[in-house]
Design an enzyme around this catalytic site. Sequence first.
Site, PDB file in Angstrom:
ATOM      1  N   LEU A 196       0.839  -1.184   0.000  1.00 14.64           N
ATOM      2  CA  LEU A 196       0.000   0.000   0.000  1.00 14.64           C
ATOM      3  C   LEU A 196       0.884   1.248   0.000  1.00 14.64           C
ATOM      4  CD1 LEU A 196      -2.641  -1.084   2.663  1.00 14.64           C
ATOM      5  CD2 LEU A 196      -2.819  -1.250   0.199  1.00 14.64           C
ATOM      6  N   ASP A 226      -8.869   5.880   9.836  1.00 15.79           N
ATOM      7  CA  ASP A 226      -8.173   6.078   8.562  1.00 15.79           C
ATOM      8  C   ASP A 226      -7.683   4.721   8.087  1.00 15.79           C
ATOM      9  OD1 ASP A 226      -8.468   8.898   8.636  1.00 15.79           O
ATOM     10  OD2 ASP A 226      -6.791   9.033  10.037  1.00 15.79           O
ATOM     11  N   LEU A 227      -8.311   4.207   7.051  1.00 16.33           N
ATOM     12  CA  LEU A 227      -8.078   2.836   6.602  1.00 16.33           C
ATOM     13  C   LEU A 227      -6.598   2.573   6.320  1.00 16.33           C
ATOM     14  CD1 LEU A 227      -9.329   0.117   5.799  1.00 16.33           C
ATOM     15  CD2 LEU A 227      -9.577   1.018   3.471  1.00 16.33           C
ATOM     16  N   ASP A 228      -6.052   1.542   6.993  1.00 11.58           N
ATOM     17  CA  ASP A 228      -4.672   1.090   6.810  1.00 11.58           C
ATOM     18  C   ASP A 228      -3.643   2.184   7.065  1.00 11.58           C
ATOM     19  OD1 ASP A 228      -5.385  -1.508   6.203  1.00 11.58           O
ATOM     20  OD2 ASP A 228      -5.538  -1.127   4.058  1.00 11.58           O
ATOM     21  N   GLU A 229      -3.992   3.178   7.858  1.00 17.57           N
ATOM     22  CA  GLU A 229      -3.055   4.257   8.161  1.00 17.57           C
ATOM     23  C   GLU A 229      -2.870   4.438   9.667  1.00 17.57           C
ATOM     24  OE1 GLU A 229      -3.957   7.879   6.121  1.00 17.57           O
ATOM     25  OE2 GLU A 229      -4.137   6.918   4.175  1.00 17.57           O
TER      26      GLU A 229
END
Length: 284
Positions: A196, A226-229
């Site tokens: 990602l 916050d998706l994948d953050e």
Amino acid sequence: MEKPSIILRTVCPDRPGLVSQLTSWISNYGGNIKHSDHHTDQDAGLFLSRIEWDRNDLPINKSEIYEQFEKIAIDINGKFNINYSDEIPNVGIFVSKQNHCLIDLLWRVRNGELKMNVPLIISNHPDLENIAKDFKAQFVCIDTTNLSKASVEKQILNLLKDFDIELVVLAKYMQILSDSFLENYSSIINIHHSFLPAFKGAQPYHRAWKRGVKLIGATAHYVTQDLDEGPIIEQCTVNVSHRDEVADLIRKGRDIERIALARAVRLHLNHQIFVYDSKTAVFD
């Protein structure tokens, strides 16, 4: 029986004399320091401290320890957590169809590498039920196709409460948790490939192979809205070459996903992680 050690984590504005103040309090309270780690984040102006100590042959009164150190925390304008080395929390594992991370975690629990109980495994597919039975965990499959997201997440939250789950681990759980869910339950660790955002979405290893990547990785992080953050806990990488096919990338990727996730869970269980300003400091 050996008495548990006490793990004190403190975060406060940086100023001179903090290490002396903390260690002196422990000494005056009859404590003996086993491990001591400190860090000053110059940009944030914060002092972070993790001290593991015991009271030798003196009794441990948890409420008294908390109340006594609370006075120090007020004096230094700090926040703190106190944990004990003999704590064994209940952990829920969420899965879909891939089994490599689930099996690895359960194997490490059985062998005593991860000090946690796994009474509950939740999935949106029935495929891994036998694995849960082998490790004597309750397996609950929830239909995410025909039920609304709100209904699914309500069931999950009820299960987490019923099983007294302190931590959730997403072991390749291919569902996105809503902001509403995360507002109600936020102690969650996730694992994903480190492509990602360059290789976001489906079949990342296939697309990475087509681009001729030379390095692949896996990232374990806390889940936020916050998706994948979310704040990163652990990252692992492995080299690949032109000789590797897609299947080789997938195999190597699964290996490092297992390692990164297990390390992240262990660090969390050992209270070695500080989360602040959307990042982490990991004392290992």
